[in-house]
Design an enzyme around this catalytic site. Structure first.
Site, PDB file in Angstrom:
ATOM      1  N   ASN A  15       0.838  -1.217   0.000  1.00  0.00           N
ATOM      2  CA  ASN A  15       0.000   0.000   0.000  1.00  0.00           C
ATOM      3  C   ASN A  15       0.862   1.252   0.000  1.00  0.00           C
ATOM      4  OD1 ASN A  15      -3.046  -0.535   0.237  1.00  0.00           O
ATOM      5  ND2 ASN A  15      -2.157  -2.066   1.607  1.00  0.00           N
ATOM      6  N   HIS A 110      -8.116  -1.434   6.129  1.00  0.00           N
ATOM      7  CA  HIS A 110      -8.459  -2.708   6.768  1.00  0.00           C
ATOM      8  C   HIS A 110      -9.058  -3.660   5.725  1.00  0.00           C
ATOM      9  CE1 HIS A 110      -9.436  -5.257  10.201  1.00  0.00           C
ATOM     10  NE2 HIS A 110     -10.531  -5.569   9.527  1.00  0.00           N
TER      11      HIS A 110
HETATM   12  C1  GRF Z   1      -3.163  -4.986   4.254  1.00  0.00           C
HETATM   13  O1  GRF Z   1      -3.888  -6.153   4.017  1.00  0.00           O
HETATM   14  C2  GRF Z   1      -3.979  -4.032   5.102  1.00  0.00           C
HETATM   15  O2  GRF Z   1      -5.342  -4.191   4.945  1.00  0.00           O
HETATM   16  C3  GRF Z   1      -3.576  -4.409   6.492  1.00  0.00           C
HETATM   17  O3  GRF Z   1      -2.233  -4.769   6.404  1.00  0.00           O
HETATM   18  C4  GRF Z   1      -1.924  -5.219   5.089  1.00  0.00           C
HETATM   19  C5  GRF Z   1      -0.747  -4.428   4.595  1.00  0.00           C
HETATM   20  O4  GRF Z   1      -0.284  -4.906   3.387  1.00  0.00           O
HETATM   21  N1  GRF Z   1      -3.859  -3.340   7.408  1.00  0.00           N
HETATM   22  P1  GRF Z   1       0.952  -4.196   2.659  1.00  0.00           P
HETATM   23  O5  GRF Z   1       2.137  -4.258   3.626  1.00  0.00           O
HETATM   24  O6  GRF Z   1       0.539  -2.802   2.347  1.00  0.00           O
HETATM   25  O7  GRF Z   1       1.183  -5.041   1.449  1.00  0.00           O
END
Ligand code: GRF
Length: 207
Positions: A15, A110
């Site tokens: 993300n 989330h």
């Molecule tokens: C995601 O699934 C988000 O929903 C949760 O943690 C994960 C983070 O994934 N809060 P990334 O490290 O961004 O790939």
């Protein structure tokens, strides 16, 4: 003016990378000034190093005293003149002092349609396993502001997807992650363009 963004991440940081991509393409009027992580070996820290983004490790090992640790977050965030905090897979609790100073300025992503499958104990694959076990027809992802109640802050954007009969927790996780990569940048973009208003805990995105 570009909004000063600090990302908190403990894992892969997909993300974080996606939001950086939007910023680099000038689709978000922001600048990631710092990454805070508890895990010096995670993908998010690696990405920061490769992209010359400052990073700071805050964890129990380095800050044995809880109060000092919580104060350190505060000092660091102030020193970077933080305007927006993005939690992107951050596995530690955000201390109360930070939640109160940055009210409605901390977002989290989330992997479910909150309030369903939210709260302590619901994170990562646990969410997807429960969705499959309970034979839910739908799932999705939620971007929300962080308040003092776990996963209960005002919802900014949600997007639903159908659970297929053939889905496994793993396949679901990867389809939900795609949704996250779509809605998180949207929410950040709206915030950075001052298009978000909050009234009675309800978020409105002004187009
Ligand atoms: C995601 O699934 C988000 O929903 C949760 O943690 C994960 C983070 O994934 N809060 P990334 O490290 O961004 O790939």
């Amino acid at each position: 003016m570009l909004k000063k963004i600090v990302v908190f991440a403990s894992g892969t940081g997909s993300n974080f990378r996606k939001i950086k991509e939007f910023i680099d393409n000038k689709k978000i009027k922001g600048s990631i000034v710092l990454l805070i992580s508890n895990n010096p070996k995670c993908g998010a820290v690696e990405f920061s190093k490769l992209n010359n983004i400052d990073y700071k490790i805050i964890n129990d090992f380095r800050y044995k005293n809880e109060e000092n640790k919580n104060y350190e977050y505060e000092l660091v965030l102030k020193s970077y003149k933080t305007e927006l905090i993005l939690l992107a897979g951050f596995m530690k609790k955000i201390p109360d002092n930070i939640i109160s100073i940055y009210k409605n300025k901390i977002m989290n992503i989330h992997p479910s349609m909150l309030p369903k499958y939210g709260g302590s104990g619901y994170y990562g694959m646990k969410v997807h396993r429960e969705i499959i076990k309970n034979k839910e027809n739908n799932t999705g992802a939620t971007v929300h502001f962080v308040n003092e109640h776990y996963d209960k802050g005002p919802i900014i954007i949600q997007k639903k997807i159908k659970v297929q009969n053939s889905d496994t927790p793993k396949s679901l996780a990867s389809r939900v992650l795609k949704v996250e990569h779509e809605i998180y940048p949207k929410a950040v973009k709206a915030f950075c363009s001052n298009k978000i208003t909050i009234k009675d805990n309800q978020v409105k995105i002004n187009e």
